[in-house]
Design a protein around this motif. Structure first.
Motif, PDB file in Angstrom:
ATOM      1  N   ALA A  98     -25.314 -46.660 -19.863  1.00 46.49           N
ATOM      2  CA  ALA A  98     -25.867 -47.037 -21.201  1.00 46.49           C
ATOM      3  C   ALA A  98     -26.778 -47.603 -20.893  1.00 46.49           C
ATOM      4  O   ALA A  98     -27.513 -48.106 -19.169  1.00 46.49           O
ATOM      5  N   THR A  99     -28.416 -47.502 -21.039  1.00 49.30           N
ATOM      6  CA  THR A  99     -29.615 -47.701 -20.990  1.00 49.30           C
ATOM      7  C   THR A  99     -29.714 -49.239 -21.536  1.00 49.30           C
ATOM      8  O   THR A  99     -31.393 -49.781 -21.001  1.00 49.30           O
ATOM      9  N   ASP A 100     -29.585 -50.013 -22.097  1.00 48.67           N
ATOM     10  CA  ASP A 100     -30.774 -51.316 -22.643  1.00 48.67           C
ATOM     11  C   ASP A 100     -30.074 -52.406 -21.805  1.00 48.67           C
ATOM     12  O   ASP A 100     -30.837 -52.838 -22.146  1.00 48.67           O
ATOM     13  N   VAL A 101     -30.049 -52.195 -20.856  1.00 44.03           N
ATOM     14  CA  VAL A 101     -30.540 -52.177 -19.208  1.00 44.03           C
ATOM     15  C   VAL A 101     -30.812 -51.238 -18.345  1.00 44.03           C
ATOM     16  O   VAL A 101     -30.489 -50.659 -17.612  1.00 44.03           O
ATOM     17  N   SER A 104     -29.944 -48.863 -15.671  1.00 44.62           N
ATOM     18  CA  SER A 104     -29.040 -49.120 -16.366  1.00 44.62           C
ATOM     19  C   SER A 104     -28.157 -49.915 -16.445  1.00 44.62           C
ATOM     20  O   SER A 104     -28.330 -50.785 -15.620  1.00 44.62           O
ATOM     21  N   ARG A 105     -26.795 -49.757 -17.410  1.00 47.02           N
ATOM     22  CA  ARG A 105     -26.461 -50.991 -17.209  1.00 47.02           C
ATOM     23  C   ARG A 105     -25.337 -51.292 -15.439  1.00 47.02           C
ATOM     24  O   ARG A 105     -25.798 -52.434 -14.745  1.00 47.02           O
ATOM     25  N   LEU A 106     -24.980 -50.181 -14.486  1.00 46.58           N
ATOM     26  CA  LEU A 106     -24.157 -49.657 -13.668  1.00 46.58           C
ATOM     27  C   LEU A 106     -25.476 -50.220 -12.718  1.00 46.58           C
ATOM     28  O   LEU A 106     -24.943 -50.526 -11.383  1.00 46.58           O
ATOM     29  N   ALA A 107     -26.176 -49.375 -12.613  1.00 54.81           N
ATOM     30  CA  ALA A 107     -27.306 -49.349 -11.809  1.00 54.81           C
ATOM     31  C   ALA A 107     -27.612 -51.166 -11.357  1.00 54.81           C
ATOM     32  O   ALA A 107     -27.725 -51.595 -10.156  1.00 54.81           O
ATOM     33  N   ALA A 108     -27.911 -51.989 -12.833  1.00 56.44           N
ATOM     34  CA  ALA A 108     -28.777 -53.171 -12.740  1.00 56.44           C
ATOM     35  C   ALA A 108     -27.579 -53.953 -12.206  1.00 56.44           C
ATOM     36  O   ALA A 108     -27.902 -54.800 -11.304  1.00 56.44           O
ATOM     37  N   ALA A 109     -26.413 -53.510 -12.352  1.00 51.54           N
ATOM     38  CA  ALA A 109     -24.887 -54.578 -11.441  1.00 51.54           C
ATOM     39  C   ALA A 109     -24.788 -54.246 -10.554  1.00 51.54           C
ATOM     40  O   ALA A 109     -24.823 -55.717  -9.216  1.00 51.54           O
ATOM     41  N   GLN A 110     -25.150 -52.839 -10.009  1.00 54.14           N
ATOM     42  CA  GLN A 110     -24.786 -52.909  -8.226  1.00 54.14           C
ATOM     43  C   GLN A 110     -25.718 -53.492  -7.417  1.00 54.14           C
ATOM     44  O   GLN A 110     -26.269 -53.993  -6.860  1.00 54.14           O
ATOM     45  N   SER A 111     -27.603 -53.464  -7.730  1.00 54.62           N
ATOM     46  CA  SER A 111     -28.179 -54.228  -7.776  1.00 54.62           C
ATOM     47  C   SER A 111     -28.028 -55.669  -7.735  1.00 54.62           C
ATOM     48  O   SER A 111     -28.231 -56.011  -6.811  1.00 54.62           O
ATOM     49  N   ALA A 112     -27.749 -56.280  -8.173  1.00 50.20           N
ATOM     50  CA  ALA A 112     -27.077 -57.804  -8.522  1.00 50.20           C
ATOM     51  C   ALA A 112     -26.477 -57.890  -7.459  1.00 50.20           C
ATOM     52  O   ALA A 112     -26.086 -59.069  -6.920  1.00 50.20           O
ATOM     53  N   GLY A 113     -25.520 -57.177  -7.167  1.00 46.72           N
ATOM     54  CA  GLY A 113     -23.990 -57.191  -6.534  1.00 46.72           C
ATOM     55  C   GLY A 113     -24.306 -57.247  -5.151  1.00 46.72           C
ATOM     56  O   GLY A 113     -24.223 -58.191  -4.488  1.00 46.72           O
ATOM     57  N   ALA A 114     -25.119 -56.121  -5.228  1.00 44.17           N
ATOM     58  CA  ALA A 114     -26.375 -56.293  -3.941  1.00 44.17           C
ATOM     59  C   ALA A 114     -27.033 -57.703  -2.795  1.00 44.17           C
ATOM     60  O   ALA A 114     -26.807 -57.993  -1.911  1.00 44.17           O
ATOM     61  N   ASN A 115     -27.416 -57.584  -4.178  1.00 48.92           N
ATOM     62  CA  ASN A 115     -28.452 -58.667  -4.304  1.00 48.92           C
ATOM     63  C   ASN A 115     -27.556 -60.542  -3.269  1.00 48.92           C
ATOM     64  O   ASN A 115     -27.605 -60.911  -3.001  1.00 48.92           O
ATOM     65  N   PHE A 116     -26.383 -60.255  -4.611  1.00 42.59           N
ATOM     66  CA  PHE A 116     -25.711 -61.958  -3.816  1.00 42.59           C
ATOM     67  C   PHE A 116     -24.713 -61.795  -3.042  1.00 42.59           C
ATOM     68  O   PHE A 116     -24.781 -62.718  -2.788  1.00 42.59           O
ATOM     69  N   VAL A 117     -24.237 -60.270  -2.234  1.00 39.83           N
ATOM     70  CA  VAL A 117     -23.678 -60.378  -1.195  1.00 39.83           C
ATOM     71  C   VAL A 117     -24.989 -60.849  -0.136  1.00 39.83           C
ATOM     72  O   VAL A 117     -24.569 -61.482   0.900  1.00 39.83           O
TER      73      VAL A 117
END
Length: 325
Positions: A98-101, A104-117
């Motif tokens: 879904a693209t409400d973020v 997309s939700r997954l792409a945004a989560a991937q970016s957040a996860g990589a930044n967290f690492v």
């Protein structure tokens, strides 16, 4: 405490004892001389005694500290640091497309996860789990940041959602053996030991397709093992639609379930309704602070203390006598 040059400790003891004896002998000679001259019939006391002896006491106290500092002392001390294991758990079910973020939700989560690492110290091992209907460990916990980020970039969406499987797969990676819920209601839960330095971070929209009670039971298992679950809600409560096998399916963020799962383990739910909030999510997630024994050299401590005593003694001499004797 250990020292690199033990003979300097013996020298500190002998040297300090000799210096004290020499000072006492000097004071006796001085007192005798004053009595012969008829000037020392009444012993000095009160403030006079303090002024007379305090600067020299400070000088004498500095001597053993200097010698101990030269001996290169070190001690094993508990040092607080962020350490342990963090499992990044990504929801890859169809609703995460879904693209409400944006994008997309997954792409945004991937970016957040990589930044967290990128923000984690080398003392933290990071692993990656993906989950849809089942859970899959795609990267065992490691301090290799490139390997973890590569595992994050390979994610794609498919299937439904099982937060139960997500938590159990992450727990299995932490304890090093398969973890399952009891198959009978009255059966005792498995004893996983205590893993207080481990944290599970779940990136999901909370759109559970199984019974929420199963996910909560898995969270209770994590809590019993001392593992904290931090949940990150990816999406918006208003939601949107996503195409699944040619059909338009409505999907919205379920914050309540994610909040419940984190609360069971003493963790926190983190709302992240846009890409900017997800990018900074590492700032709001508190990892475990542990203490690890580490040998610390204490030379600077002893040398600094000696310098402080010498400086204080010298200042008192200048203030009271106008000179350093």
């Amino acid at each position: 405490m250990t020292v690199q040059y033990p003979f300097l400790i013996a020298l500190a003891v002998v040297g300090t004892g000799a210096a004290v004896l020499a000072y006492l002998r000097l004071q006796r000679r001085r007192t005798a001389a004053l009595r012969v001259a008829g000037l020392g019939l009444t012993a000095a006391g009160g403030r006079g005694a303090v002024r007379r002896h305090l600067p020299y006491i400070l000088f004498l106290a500095a001597l053993p500290m200097l010698l101990i500092g030269l001996a290169r002392p070190s001690a094993e001390l508990p040092v607080p640091r962020v350490s342990g294991t963090v499992m990044l758990v990504f929801d890859v079910s169809n609703s995460m497309a879904a693209t409400d973020v944006e994008p997309s939700r997954l792409a945004a989560a991937q970016s957040a996860g990589a930044n967290f690492v990128d923000q984690q110290p080398s003392t933290v091992d990071v692993g990656v789990v993906i989950f849809g209907q089942g859970g899959l460990l795609t990267q065992t916990p490691t301090d290799d940041r490139a390997a973890v980020k590569n595992a994050i970039t390979r994610l794609s969406t498919s299937g439904s959602t099982s937060l139960r499987q997500a938590i159990l797969t992450a727990l299995s990676a932490i304890v090093g053996e398969p973890v399952e819920l009891p198959t009978q209601e009255d059966a005792a839960p498995p004893d996983l030991g205590y893993w207080g330095s481990a944290t599970i971070i779940v990136f999901s929209d909370g759109q559970e397709t199984e019974s929420p009670e199963q996910a909560q039971a898995a969270a209770a298992l994590a809590a019993a093992a001392g593992v904290r679950i931090e949940t990150v809600g990816v999406g918006t409560p208003q939601g949107t639609t996503v195409e699944v096998e040619g059909y338009q399916v409505a999907t919205a963020l379920d914050e309540q379930l994610l909040t419940d799962l984190s609360a069971i383990t003493g963790g926190t739910y983190h709302p992240a309704r846009d890409a900017a909030a997800l990018h900074d999510i590492h700032r709001s997630i508190d990892l475990r602070i542990t203490t690890e024994p580490e040998y610390i050299e204490l030379t600077a401590l002893f040398a600094g203390s000696a310098l402080l005593l010498l400086t204080l003694g010298g200042l008192l001499m200048i203030r009271w006598y106008g000179r350093i004797v």
